[in-house]
Enzyme design. Structure first.
Site, PDB file in Angstrom:
ATOM      1  N   SER A 276       0.857  -1.184   0.000  1.00  0.00           N
ATOM      2  CA  SER A 276       0.000   0.000   0.000  1.00  0.00           C
ATOM      3  C   SER A 276       0.890   1.230   0.000  1.00  0.00           C
ATOM      4  O   SER A 276       1.956   1.235   0.620  1.00  0.00           O
ATOM      5  CB  SER A 276      -0.889  -0.016   1.237  1.00  0.00           C
ATOM      6  OG  SER A 276      -1.298   1.297   1.572  1.00  0.00           O
ATOM      7  N   LYS A 282       0.703  -3.235   4.920  1.00  0.00           N
ATOM      8  CA  LYS A 282      -0.178  -3.997   4.023  1.00  0.00           C
ATOM      9  C   LYS A 282       0.563  -4.930   3.071  1.00  0.00           C
ATOM     10  O   LYS A 282       1.634  -4.618   2.556  1.00  0.00           O
ATOM     11  CB  LYS A 282      -1.050  -3.046   3.181  1.00  0.00           C
ATOM     12  CG  LYS A 282      -2.100  -2.284   3.944  1.00  0.00           C
ATOM     13  CD  LYS A 282      -3.082  -3.169   4.713  1.00  0.00           C
ATOM     14  CE  LYS A 282      -3.972  -3.983   3.822  1.00  0.00           C
ATOM     15  NZ  LYS A 282      -4.946  -3.167   3.099  1.00  0.00           N
ATOM     16  N   LYS A 324     -13.283  -8.582 -33.715  1.00  0.00           N
ATOM     17  CA  LYS A 324     -11.863  -8.779 -33.424  1.00  0.00           C
ATOM     18  C   LYS A 324     -11.366  -8.226 -32.083  1.00  0.00           C
ATOM     19  O   LYS A 324     -10.657  -8.918 -31.354  1.00  0.00           O
ATOM     20  CB  LYS A 324     -11.026  -8.176 -34.565  1.00  0.00           C
ATOM     21  CG  LYS A 324     -10.951  -9.129 -35.750  1.00  0.00           C
ATOM     22  CD  LYS A 324     -10.318  -8.509 -36.958  1.00  0.00           C
ATOM     23  CE  LYS A 324     -11.287  -7.692 -37.759  1.00  0.00           C
ATOM     24  NZ  LYS A 324     -12.485  -8.408 -38.257  1.00  0.00           N
TER      25      LYS A 324
HETATM   26  N1  ARG Z   1     -12.078  -5.294 -42.148  1.00  0.00           N
HETATM   27  C1  ARG Z   1     -13.164  -6.134 -42.495  1.00  0.00           C
HETATM   28  C2  ARG Z   1     -13.529  -7.025 -41.283  1.00  0.00           C
HETATM   29  O1  ARG Z   1     -12.813  -7.032 -40.365  1.00  0.00           O
HETATM   30  C3  ARG Z   1     -12.776  -6.950 -43.674  1.00  0.00           C
HETATM   31  C4  ARG Z   1     -13.834  -7.648 -44.355  1.00  0.00           C
HETATM   32  C5  ARG Z   1     -14.451  -7.114 -45.622  1.00  0.00           C
HETATM   33  N2  ARG Z   1     -14.898  -5.790 -45.739  1.00  0.00           N
HETATM   34  C6  ARG Z   1     -15.802  -5.422 -46.657  1.00  0.00           C
HETATM   35  N3  ARG Z   1     -16.055  -4.180 -46.790  1.00  0.00           N
HETATM   36  N4  ARG Z   1     -16.427  -6.295 -47.402  1.00  0.00           N
HETATM   37  O2  ARG Z   1     -14.530  -7.677 -41.229  1.00  0.00           O
END
Ligand code: ARG
Length: 469
Positions: A276, A282, A324
């Site tokens: 701490s 601590k 993603k």
């Molecule tokens: N950057 C896009 C994705 O992550 C790629 C896929 C295709 N993009 C498109 N305009 N058809 O999904």
């Protein structure tokens, strides 16, 4: 100029360009994207869509780009939008117009799901390996501390004495299920999607099976629309990761409790605890609290992905680009969490004296007294009532079960004989629970033997799915 600029009269507005780009985060897929492109280029020549010479030029250009990105020499331009176009543009710059042949009979919609599948397969194996290593740590800790006893809890109230190793093994078996879930998720991910050519398939005589085996997939996808729209495998992974972090979080919570002054069951290694800035005394289990805390973002990533998919018409929609960051974040979060909790458990010391003291108080062997009477022919409900009375009497007289004489016991039931004086012993209690899966040393030994077998079979699976890059 964009690779798709033909039908446009104006360049893309900067704010649109920045808003729609995924390059910042999808560039981590470059290896997979290039591997997919090389397999595609090979296939195009194999079926005669391009010449071998052209294919060779594509492949060596791609390999060069791979080396440039790998060594940090490649300069990314957000105007390229995503990793697929960044690589394709660099290829055309490098080898000229033949580079433009690579995109024959394919689409970025195919590429992105291919890249994700290739990437996730590797990450699943890495995470499964970390799970297996953590299980090995748990199993080893059990062997070291095999005879140590602790209170088993229900409702966080002391319930019955158990072996500490029995408790740790509970996590071992949770992790086995996590491992198996990831194995299933691997199977789901192990499907080659290239060849949808955006959505409808293609008139070119492509060889999807060839691409699939080049890239190490077990099979090709069955439907081109499904192929580019499906992110079930991402949901499966995020859901498996959610359960995995749930298990880690439950254990983390126990570490927080056990290392508190109130419990005093374990002492964390100084290298794993944190101090701490104001209170000099601590020693905090911050890592465990953070594992508990990080469950929030992993659950959030699962919810986000499910929400993205819900209501998406077929086939590809740009919403899918949102697959993603949550996936990467989950992978980046869960890996160190497994490693950290494993090394903390490996290094922590257990305070057997405190654990056994806690296990021996608060009437935690009361069930043994009831079971004793049942074995003398008394119905369990009646026996439960008798022992309840004994406990009540002890509480009133501020006594422990171990202080009762045989006469004291006989006052409650004539079925108590001299051997009942041993019933307060936590060791006897633990030793008696020999049912399969129970806490008796003999049962725990069986569980440990099973854990060794599980570790072996996990190792086998991992060795058949090893990735070097
Ligand atoms: N950057 C896009 C994705 O992550 C790629 C896929 C295709 N993009 C498109 N305009 N058809 O999904």
């Amino acid at each position: 100029m964009k690779l798709w600029s033909g039908r446009f009269d104006k360049p893309t507005d900067k704010i649109i360009e920045e808003f729609t780009a995924s390059l910042d985060f999808d560039k981590r897929l470059y290896k997979d994207d290039i591997a997919g492109s090389i397999a595609h280029a090979k296939m195009l020549a194999k079926v005669g869509i391009i010449s071998t010479k052209e294919s060779d030029a594509l492949q060596s250009g791609l390999s060069e780009i791979y080396r440039e990105i790998d060594s940090g020499q490649f300069s990314f331009d957000i105007g390229d939008e995503d990793i697929h176009m960044a690589i394709e543009r660099a290829l055309i710059d490098k080898i000229g117009s033949v580079g433009g042949k690579l995109h024959t009979a394919r689409s970025r919609n195919d590429q992105i799901t291919l890249d994700l599948r290739l990437y996730l397969k590797k990450e699943i194996v890495i995470i499964a390996t970390l799970i297996k290593d953590f299980q090995a740590i748990l199993s080893e800790k059990c062997r070291i501390s095999k005879s140590a006893m602790m209170p088993g809890y229900t409702h966080l109230q002391r319930a019955q004495p158990i072996l500490f190793s029995h408790h740790l093994l509970a996590y071992f078996f949770m992790l086995e299920r996590d491992f198996n879930r990831l194995k299933n998720c691997f199977l789901e991910t192990d499907v080659m999607p290239l060849g949808s050519a955006a959505l409808a398939g293609t008139s070119f005589p492509i060889d999807r099976d060839f691409v699939s085996s080049e890239l190490g997939f077990s099979k090709i996808s069955d439907n081109s629309l499904d192929s580019v729209s499906d992110r079930d495998f991402v949901v499966s992974f995020l859901s498996s990761a959610s359960l995995l972090i749930t298990h880690l979080s439950r254990l983390a919570e126990e570490i927080v409790l056990w290392s508190s002054q109130e419990f005093g069951f374990v002492v964390l290694d100084d290298a794993h605890a944190t101090g701490s800035s104001i209170m000099p005394q601590k020693k905090n289990p911050d890592f465990a609290e953070l594992i508990r805390g990080k469950t929030g973002r992993i659950f959030g990533n699962l919810m986000a992905m499910l929400t993205v998919l819900k209501g998406l018409p077929l086939a590809y929609n740009r919403d899918l680009q949102e697959d993603k960051e949550g996936l990467f974040d989950t992978i980046d979060t869960i890996k160190p969490a497994i490693v950290v909790i494993g090394s903390a458990i490996q290094a922590m010391t257990i305070n057997i004296e405190n654990m056994e003291k806690a296990a021996g108080t608060d009437f935690s062997t009361a069930t043994d007294y009831a079971d004793y009477l049942v074995k003398k022919g008394i119905p369990f409900r009646a026996a439960h009532e008798v022992v309840g009375e004994i406990v009540k009497d002890c509480i009133a007289k501020n006594k422990d079960l171990s202080e009762l004489s045989i006469d004291d016991l006989k006052n409650f039931s004539n079925d108590f004989d001299a051997d009942a004086l041993e019933l307060h012993s936590i060791k006897n209690s633990v030793d008696s629970r020999t049912s399969p899966g129970g806490t008796a040393p003999i049962s725990v030994e069986e569980q440990l033997a099973k854990s060794e077998k599980i570790l072996k079979s996990e190792e086998e699976w991992l060795s058949t799915n090893e990735y070097t890059s």
